[in-house]
Design a protein around this motif. Structure first.
Motif, PDB file in Angstrom:
ATOM      1  N   ILE A  35       0.953  -1.396   0.115  1.00  0.00           N
ATOM      2  CA  ILE A  35      -0.023   0.043  -0.007  1.00  0.00           C
ATOM      3  C   ILE A  35       0.773   1.288   0.002  1.00  0.00           C
ATOM      4  O   ILE A  35       0.616   2.375  -0.788  1.00  0.00           O
ATOM      5  CB  ILE A  35      -1.045  -0.020   1.338  1.00  0.00           C
ATOM      6  N   PRO A  36       2.075   1.447   0.784  1.00  0.00           N
ATOM      7  CA  PRO A  36       2.812   2.772   0.735  1.00  0.00           C
ATOM      8  C   PRO A  36       3.252   2.654  -0.636  1.00  0.00           C
ATOM      9  O   PRO A  36       3.627   4.015  -1.160  1.00  0.00           O
ATOM     10  CB  PRO A  36       3.718   2.396   1.772  1.00  0.00           C
ATOM     11  N   LEU A  37       3.928   1.556  -1.218  1.00  0.00           N
ATOM     12  CA  LEU A  37       4.333   1.610  -2.779  1.00  0.00           C
ATOM     13  C   LEU A  37       3.240   2.226  -3.571  1.00  0.00           C
ATOM     14  O   LEU A  37       3.528   3.023  -4.596  1.00  0.00           O
ATOM     15  CB  LEU A  37       4.985   0.425  -3.158  1.00  0.00           C
ATOM     16  N   ILE A  38       1.912   1.623  -3.556  1.00  0.00           N
ATOM     17  CA  ILE A  38       0.940   2.103  -4.561  1.00  0.00           C
ATOM     18  C   ILE A  38       0.944   3.902  -4.134  1.00  0.00           C
ATOM     19  O   ILE A  38       0.633   4.409  -5.262  1.00  0.00           O
ATOM     20  CB  ILE A  38      -0.178   1.485  -4.503  1.00  0.00           C
ATOM     21  N   TRP A  39       0.729   4.048  -2.839  1.00  0.00           N
ATOM     22  CA  TRP A  39       0.624   5.576  -2.616  1.00  0.00           C
ATOM     23  C   TRP A  39       1.622   6.448  -3.238  1.00  0.00           C
ATOM     24  O   TRP A  39       1.421   7.457  -3.709  1.00  0.00           O
ATOM     25  CB  TRP A  39       0.286   5.779  -0.979  1.00  0.00           C
TER      26      TRP A  39
END
Length: 160
Positions: A35-39
């Motif tokens: 999720i942090p990478l997608i964000w």
């Protein structure tokens, strides 16, 4: 159903529940990593105004130009080549140093076999952070401060 069948069935149920818990934990850990990478990627595709107004939302229009301008303005190509040279050299030095050492320690018995083994193990216990200042002063004294090969040798030495 005999008692062996009941015991077997209980073992199967216990295995199923343990695998359900294991997969649940793995899925949660994966989401926490992804999720942090997608964000991060979504934030890079936004304009500056969109980034400050809707920090968690999707961009209204995907702007790949943000990545292109960041690549061109920051001279990223130079840094990427630098990283590839240092990483490739480190891998080569580590393999060239580690494979013969591991082979010799595992296949041959010689007088100081155990001593060499313990020295290697002791070297693994030394954190690289404790050697940063002595390494820097040595590197500066030898005139190797901006040397990629020296950096690769230092990295390889801490991986053997």
């Amino acid at each position: 159903m005999n008692s062996f069948g009941i015991v077997q069935r209980l073992k199967e149920l216990r295995y199923k529940w343990s695998s359900v818990w294991m997969y649940s934990i793995l899925i949660i850990a994966t989401l926490l990593a992804v999720i942090p990478l997608i964000w991060l990627i979504m934030s890079g595709l936004k304009t500056q105004a969109e980034l400050f107004q809707h920090i968690w939302g999707f961009p209204q229009k995907f702007r790949i130009g943000n990545y292109i301008s960041a690549w061109q303005q920051s001279n990223m190509r130079y840094y990427m080549v630098n990283s590839l040279i240092v990483t490739g050299s480190t891998i080569i030095f580590t393999v060239v140093g580690s494979v013969p050492l591991a082979f010799a320690l595992s296949r041959f018995r010689f007088k100081y076999n155990l001593l060499v083994y313990y020295i290697v193990i002791a070297g693994m216990m030394i954190p690289i952070q404790s050697a940063v200042i002595p390494l820097y002063t040595t590197t500066a004294n030898w005139g190797l401060l901006n040397s990629r090969i020296w950096l690769a040798l230092v990295y390889a030495a801490f991986r053997i």
